[in-house]
Design an enzyme around this catalytic site. Structure first.
Site, PDB file in Angstrom:
ATOM      1  CE  LYS A 164      -3.607  -8.785   6.919  1.00 34.43           C
ATOM      2  NZ  LYS A 164      -4.590  -7.638   6.535  1.00 34.43           N
ATOM      3  CE  LYS A 166      -1.195  -7.274  10.094  1.00 37.02           C
ATOM      4  NZ  LYS A 166      -1.551  -6.074   9.316  1.00 37.02           N
ATOM      5  CG  ASP A 195      -0.597  -6.790   5.761  1.00 37.25           C
ATOM      6  OD1 ASP A 195       0.260  -6.056   4.965  1.00 37.25           O
ATOM      7  OD2 ASP A 195      -1.446  -6.314   6.362  1.00 37.25           O
ATOM      8  CG  ASN A 197       1.654  -4.267   7.940  1.00 38.65           C
ATOM      9  OD1 ASN A 197       1.332  -5.436   8.615  1.00 38.65           O
ATOM     10  ND2 ASN A 197       0.634  -3.431   7.732  1.00 38.65           N
ATOM     11  CD  GLU A 221      -3.464  -6.608   3.435  1.00 37.51           C
ATOM     12  OE1 GLU A 221      -3.189  -5.663   4.054  1.00 37.51           O
ATOM     13  OE2 GLU A 221      -4.315  -7.545   3.520  1.00 37.51           O
ATOM     14  CG  ASP A 246      -3.634  -2.031   4.151  1.00 37.92           C
ATOM     15  OD1 ASP A 246      -4.399  -0.892   4.030  1.00 37.92           O
ATOM     16  OD2 ASP A 246      -3.565  -2.864   4.742  1.00 37.92           O
ATOM     17  CE  LYS A 270      -5.965  -1.107   7.524  1.00 36.63           C
ATOM     18  NZ  LYS A 270      -5.841  -2.430   6.691  1.00 36.63           N
TER      19      LYS A 270
HETATM   20 MG   LIG Z   1      -2.558  -4.439   5.623  1.00 34.06          MG
END
Ligand SMILES: [Mg+2]
Length: 376
Positions: A164, A166, A195, A197, A221, A246, A270
């Site tokens: 993964k 970011k 991801d 975010n 994500e 997410d 989560k």
């Molecule tokens: Mg995430």
């Protein structure tokens, strides 16, 4: 089940290397360790480490909610797990982190009383058996392409198959360079998960997904803001790559809205943000009914939160994308050893409950304030 005593200990876990995300750069995770002791002497563990980027409560609300929640539990007559969880959900609607800590500790206690694992307790609700191990993803560290590639190569050698990254941190050009460096390091067979975010505007996300399609990502994500479900749904419909919700799914209501809007191929569960294992399991059932995939991640939690999330993940039916639970090694020191990870798989402990005991020495070393003791 009757709760006789509670102890709430504030802690701070330092990350070995800072983790940049589109929300903030994380170098320290602060939280509270909750120990609930039942009248017959069992101990149940939970933790709360709210992250504001996930719509969670701030530290003051969390610690106040933990204390008031524990006080109410201690005053209760003996009752079943679900009745206690109903009370906690009704009492602390604005404190999902605190709810999760109490939910973890109550599940831990209940499972220990029944001499079974929390995963087995959760799977039994569906008339199922838990899985003994889970594939887990590796979170790449480093900011420069070479650093990302080096961290991925080390993990590849350890047997990880899902990586993964970011993104949405610097320019799109920098993200592309890092993503291509990662793909080159792990080869074409490994899965590459992105991801963002919630970093991008809808237009930026459209461009980014078109450009990033070349790295053959397993999914991305949260490319756009948490509340922009229309854009999330449009990006999903464009089919550049599968889209996972997410931040949009960090509350139970949010997750159900994502499902109603058909806005994601996958929901990230989560439990630490959703208010615990029972709430996360409810979301998983709704996702499955809609044909939407799920995987489970921690919030870069302590070993307690990682164990709790792992038990949930092991209780869910497969096959599913790899869970994001290989985060324990990111800390200099943790409250307890994390679950065993070998060849990119996390192995659930066999011991009853969550299967961990935070050591007094480790808790002392990670403590960042005086514990609060509450006795019935
Ligand atoms: Mg995430």
């Amino acid at each position: 089940m009757r709760i006789a005593r509670a102890r709430i200990t504030p802690f701070a876990l330092r990350l070995r290397a800072p983790i940049p995300t589109a929300h903030e750069t994380l170098s320290l995770r602060r939280g509270w360790l909750l120990a609930l002791e039942s009248a017959d002497g069992h101990l149940g563990w939970g933790d709360a480490s709210p992250l504001l980027g996930f719509g969670m409560e701030d530290e003051k609300i969390c610690s106040d909610a933990l204390a008031s929640g524990a006080r109410v539990l201690l005053g209760r007559e003996p009752c079943e797990l679900d009745a206690l969880l109903d009370d906690v959900e009704a009492m602390l609607p604005e404190a999902p982190g605190a709810r999760a800590a109490i939910d973890f500790a109550l599940h831990d206690l209940r499972a220990r009383e029944e001499d079974r694992t929390v995963a087995s307790l959760l799977a039994a609700r569906r008339g199922d058996e838990p899985r003994p191990s889970l594939e887990v993803s590796f979170l790449c560290t480093g900011r420069a392409p070479g650093e990302v590639a080096a961290s991925a190569r080390q993990a590849l050698a350890l047997g990880y198959a899902t990586f993964k990254l970011k993104i949405g941190i610097d320019s799109l050009g920098a993200d592309l360079a890092r993503a291509h460096a990662l793909r080159e390091a792990i080869g074409s067979a490994a899965r590459l998960r992105l991801d963002a975010n919630a970093a991008w505007s809808p237009t930026q996300a459209e461009v980014a997904l078109r450009e990033l399609a070349a790295v053959d990502a397993e999914l991305i994500e949260q490319p756009v803001a948490a509340d922009d479900l229309a854009s999330l749904a449009r990006l999903r419909a464009a089919r550049r790559m599968p889209v996972a919700a997410d931040e949009s799914a960090s509350s139970e209501r949010g997750a159900l809205s994502v499902l109603e809007a058909d806005a994601a191929d996958v929901i990230v569960l989560k439990p630490g943000a959703l208010g615990g294992l029972r709430a996360a399991a409810r979301v998983a059932v709704c996702a499955s009914a809609k044909g939407c995939g799920v995987f489970v991640t921690s919030l870069l939690d302590s070993a307690v939160g990682v164990h709790a999330a792992a038990h949930l993940a092991a209780s869910l039916p497969g096959p599913r994308p790899a869970d994001g639970l290989a985060t324990g090694e990111l800390f200099e020191r943790d409250l307890a050893p994390g679950p065993r990870i070998a060849d990119g798989r996390l192995w659930l402990p066999d011991a009853p409950g969550l299967g961990l005991e935070p050591s007094p020495d480790a808790v002392k070393a990670c403590r960042c304030g005086e514990p609060l003791e509450i006795v019935a």
